[in-house]
Design a protein around this motif. Structure first.
Motif, short mmCIF file in Angstrom:
data_model
loop_
_atom_site.label_atom_id
_atom_site.label_comp_id
_atom_site.label_asym_id
_atom_site.label_seq_id
_atom_site.Cartn_x
_atom_site.Cartn_y
_atom_site.Cartn_z
N PHE A 126 0.86 -1.17 0.00
CA PHE A 126 0.00 0.00 0.00
C PHE A 126 0.90 1.23 0.00
O PHE A 126 1.97 1.23 0.60
CB PHE A 126 -0.88 0.05 1.24
CG PHE A 126 -2.00 -0.96 1.28
CD1 PHE A 126 -2.19 -1.90 0.29
CD2 PHE A 126 -2.88 -0.95 2.33
CE1 PHE A 126 -3.23 -2.81 0.35
CE2 PHE A 126 -3.94 -1.85 2.41
CZ PHE A 126 -4.11 -2.79 1.41
N VAL A 175 -1.13 6.83 0.94
CA VAL A 175 -2.37 6.86 1.71
C VAL A 175 -2.63 8.32 2.10
O VAL A 175 -1.84 8.93 2.81
CB VAL A 175 -2.28 5.97 2.97
CG1 VAL A 175 -3.56 6.04 3.77
CG2 VAL A 175 -1.94 4.53 2.59
N LEU A 232 -8.16 1.63 5.10
CA LEU A 232 -7.14 0.59 5.12
C LEU A 232 -7.74 -0.78 5.41
O LEU A 232 -7.35 -1.77 4.81
CB LEU A 232 -6.06 0.93 6.15
CG LEU A 232 -5.14 2.09 5.77
CD1 LEU A 232 -4.39 2.58 6.99
CD2 LEU A 232 -4.19 1.68 4.67
N TYR A 240 -2.00 3.04 10.79
CA TYR A 240 -1.66 1.75 10.19
C TYR A 240 -1.69 0.64 11.24
O TYR A 240 -2.19 -0.46 10.98
CB TYR A 240 -0.28 1.80 9.53
CG TYR A 240 -0.13 2.84 8.44
CD1 TYR A 240 -1.24 3.45 7.85
CD2 TYR A 240 1.12 3.25 8.01
CE1 TYR A 240 -1.09 4.41 6.86
CE2 TYR A 240 1.27 4.21 7.02
CZ TYR A 240 0.16 4.78 6.45
OH TYR A 240 0.31 5.73 5.48
#
Length: 113
Positions: A31, A34, A50, A81
């Motif tokens: 990923f 973001v 996420l 995260y």
């Protein structure tokens, strides 16, 4: 197979965030980029975005692992995260970036299926 998946999160018909998913190995996704709208930060959109992207990565794309990196000077992203399920891992070799006269370490995190 495609290698790059841009994703836009929408709430109430308006974009609230964005991220990309890209393959770095046969069954490993990373990923990146973001971004949550500045006016929407702190409302849980990042974690929700996420979480849904991880679900897509594992259930639809059949990834075995998802990785992400965050600069050490970005604690809000780091904790977002972690809240979404990512765990710290040790990168070998460690990665550093030079930004605006500072040397910043890139912290590595991952989630496995």
């Amino acid at each position: 197979a495609d290698n790059f998946y841009p994703v836009t999160a929408v709430s109430g018909g308006q974009p609230v965030g964005h991220l990309i998913l890209r393959y770095t190995g046969e069954d490993v996704l990373r990923f990146g980029f973001v971004i949550v709208d500045d006016t929407k930060r702190g409302a849980g959109y990042g974690k929700q975005m996420l979480t849904l992207a991880l679900r897509y990565a594992f259930e639809i794309l059949k990834a075995k692992k998802v990785t992400i990196g965050v600069l050490e000077n970005n604690p809000s992203a780091y904790y977002c995260y972690k809240a979404a399920g990512f765990r710290d891992v040790t990168a070998e070799p460690e990665e550093y970036y030079h930004l605006m006269g500072k040397k910043l370490k890139c912290l590595e995190l991952e989630v496995t299926a």
